[in-house]
Write a protein that holds these residues in place. Structure first.
Motif, short mmCIF file in Angstrom:
data_model
loop_
_atom_site.label_atom_id
_atom_site.label_comp_id
_atom_site.label_asym_id
_atom_site.label_seq_id
_atom_site.Cartn_x
_atom_site.Cartn_y
_atom_site.Cartn_z
N LEU A 398 -44.70 16.55 44.04
CA LEU A 398 -43.91 17.60 43.40
C LEU A 398 -42.46 17.15 43.17
O LEU A 398 -41.65 17.92 42.66
N GLY A 399 -42.16 15.93 43.56
CA GLY A 399 -40.80 15.43 43.36
C GLY A 399 -39.86 15.96 44.42
O GLY A 399 -40.22 16.06 45.59
N GLU A 400 -38.66 16.31 44.01
CA GLU A 400 -37.66 16.79 44.94
C GLU A 400 -36.76 17.81 44.27
O GLU A 400 -36.63 17.84 43.05
N VAL A 401 -36.15 18.64 45.10
CA VAL A 401 -35.05 19.49 44.65
C VAL A 401 -33.90 19.25 45.60
O VAL A 401 -34.04 19.37 46.81
N THR A 402 -32.77 18.85 45.03
CA THR A 402 -31.63 18.46 45.85
C THR A 402 -30.35 19.10 45.33
O THR A 402 -30.22 19.39 44.13
N GLY A 403 -29.41 19.33 46.22
CA GLY A 403 -28.12 19.88 45.83
C GLY A 403 -27.08 19.60 46.89
O GLY A 403 -27.40 19.50 48.09
N THR A 404 -25.83 19.46 46.47
CA THR A 404 -24.71 19.19 47.36
C THR A 404 -23.71 20.35 47.28
O THR A 404 -23.40 20.83 46.19
N ILE A 405 -23.21 20.78 48.43
CA ILE A 405 -22.29 21.89 48.48
C ILE A 405 -20.88 21.43 48.18
O ILE A 405 -20.37 20.47 48.78
N THR A 406 -20.22 22.11 47.25
CA THR A 406 -18.83 21.83 46.92
C THR A 406 -17.97 23.05 47.31
O THR A 406 -18.48 24.16 47.44
N PRO A 407 -16.65 22.84 47.50
CA PRO A 407 -15.81 23.94 47.98
C PRO A 407 -15.78 25.15 47.03
O PRO A 407 -15.99 25.02 45.83
N ALA A 408 -15.50 26.29 47.60
CA ALA A 408 -15.43 27.54 46.83
C ALA A 408 -14.33 27.46 45.78
O ALA A 408 -13.26 26.87 46.01
N ASN A 409 -14.57 28.07 44.63
CA ASN A 409 -13.55 28.17 43.60
C ASN A 409 -12.55 29.29 43.89
O ASN A 409 -11.46 29.31 43.34
N HIS A 410 -12.95 30.23 44.70
CA HIS A 410 -12.08 31.35 45.08
C HIS A 410 -11.82 31.26 46.57
O HIS A 410 -12.68 31.62 47.39
#
Length: 412
Positions: A398-410
């Protein structure tokens, strides 16, 4: 089926998988629909045009579009026709050279979201997850709410924030009420979480007022995707009474770049857990829709494996979720997405959210580098992978789902 030349027999993207995706090349601004084989992607428009099918087949013409939506509109018969052509193409040695002319290495293309999300519903279909959450938030009450075993509980999410794997996730801001405080504060979420889920892509539109029966649901289930429904638990805890999830869920939901056709998962079908009490008749049908899927997931946080959630233990079936979604007459649109809710098993290492894994922060996870986590910090990367059993002992990736957290804009 013969193996595709030079492809190992155990490759998770062999010729019995053939998931759909969309990609960009360096010299083209318009996305093209592709099918993955091994570590390459087949340019479907290129091969269809070379074969002369683009003008003679409705489904082939639909696959010339930059997204799958037109193809999804055509329904199950068209999907089956396209898959039969693909299977025959990859099984015919005389077609190898023709196919190779339209292959691109994956590291030379950019994968993009292969469909335009129409509507989005998220369910809560794991008994183990619902029980854990109930014990965390309602320790003095029964963990499952009275309705849980009578219907697939869900909420209507925000389709515009469904993003493809690899997209950064901006930490959300909102209201949250600190423990023992009387009034809320505003600022970035401090309890940012994941939910390891399976997403389902829907086609075959229906009219308003036309429910889809459980025995018809499979005609509308095109394929599956790995899904991460990022969740801000502190925002969610303050806002969800009485109407349910809102800002704590609507900021981002990530999906894998590949949509595995449901037709590729025949070997992965398993019986559901016993459903007691027996669901109402509209959730039973003739029994053909009462199947689960043996899909194994793995969750990594900054490279450390923190969970292996087993989808096969989910209480409600995909067909039951879709039948319930439409039983009031809600219409289906091509590109609708619904997700299973967090996948969790009985063991601690099978829990599909950090809320459960850390037991709401009381039992932090220890990563390979010695650091501890209860919830996500800025810069953290979460990757969910998955596979299912295929024919003759093979695996369907099924592959992968990936994400990286970046700082809040507010910043608050």
């Amino acid at each position: 089926m013969d193996r595709w030349p030079d492809l190992p027999a155990d490759h998770p993207f062999g010729p019995t998988n053939l998931p759909y995706g969309a990609f960009l090349t360096r010299d083209a601004a318009r996305a093209r629909i592709g099918v993955r084989i091994g570590d390459e992607v087949l340019d479907l428009p290129g091969l269809l045009q070379a074969d002369g099918l683009a003008d003679s087949s409705i489904w082939a013409g639909a696959l010339l579009e930059p997204t799958l939506n037109r193809f999804l509109e055509l329904g199950h018969t068209a999907w089956a026709g396209a898959r039969a052509w693909l299977l025959e193409t990859f099984a015919d040695p005389e077609r190898n050279d023709a196919v190779r002319r339209h292959l691109h290495p994956l590291d030379e293309v950019e994968l993009v979201l292969p469909f335009r999300p129409a509507d989005y519903v998220d369910f809560y279909a794991s008994e183990q997850h619902a029980t854990n959450v109930g014990r965390i938030f309602r320790p003095d009450q029964a963990p499952l709410t009275p309705n849980w075993k009578h219907l697939p509980i869900g909420y209507h999410g925000r389709s515009s924030t469904i993003v493809v794997s690899g997209t950064d996730v901006v930490r959300p801001s909102g209201q949250r009420r600190p423990k023992d405080a009387e009034i809320p504060t505003f600022g970035p979420s401090q309890r940012l979480d994941i939910e390891a889920e399976l997403g389902f892509l829907v086609g075959g539109p229906t009219a308003v007022g036309q429910p889809v029966g459980i025995d018809e649901a499979e005609e509308h289930l095109f394929g599956v995707m790995l899904f991460n429904d990022w969740s801000a638990r502190d925002l969610q805890a303050w806002e969800y009474v009485p109407l349910g999830p809102f800002l704590g869920k609507s900021f981002a939901s990530s999906v894998s770049a590949w949509v595995v056709p449901l037709a590729a998962l025949c070997e992965a079908r398993v019986d559901l857990p016993e459903q007691d009490p027996q669901p109402l008749e509209y959730l039973r049908g003739d029994g053909s829709g009462l199947f689960g899927l043996d899909i194994r997931m793995e969750v990594r946080l900054n490279g450390t494996v923190v969970a292996r959630p087993p989808y096969r233990e989910m209480y409600w079936s995909p067909a039951q979720m879709l039948a319930h979604l439409t039983v009031n007459g809600a219409a289906l649109s091509a590109g609708d997405v619904f997700a299973s809710g967090t996948v969790s098993g009985n063991a601690r290492e099978e829990r599909g959210s950090f809320l459960e894994l850390s037991w709401s922060g009381q039992e932090p996870m220890v990563l390979d580098d010695g650091s501890e986590r209860s919830f996500l910090q800025d810069g953290d990367t979460v990757t969910i992978t998955g596979w299912a059993p295929g024919p003759d002992g093979t695996r369907i990736g099924l592959g992968e789902v990936t994400g990286t957290i970046t700082p809040a804009n507010h910043p608050g």
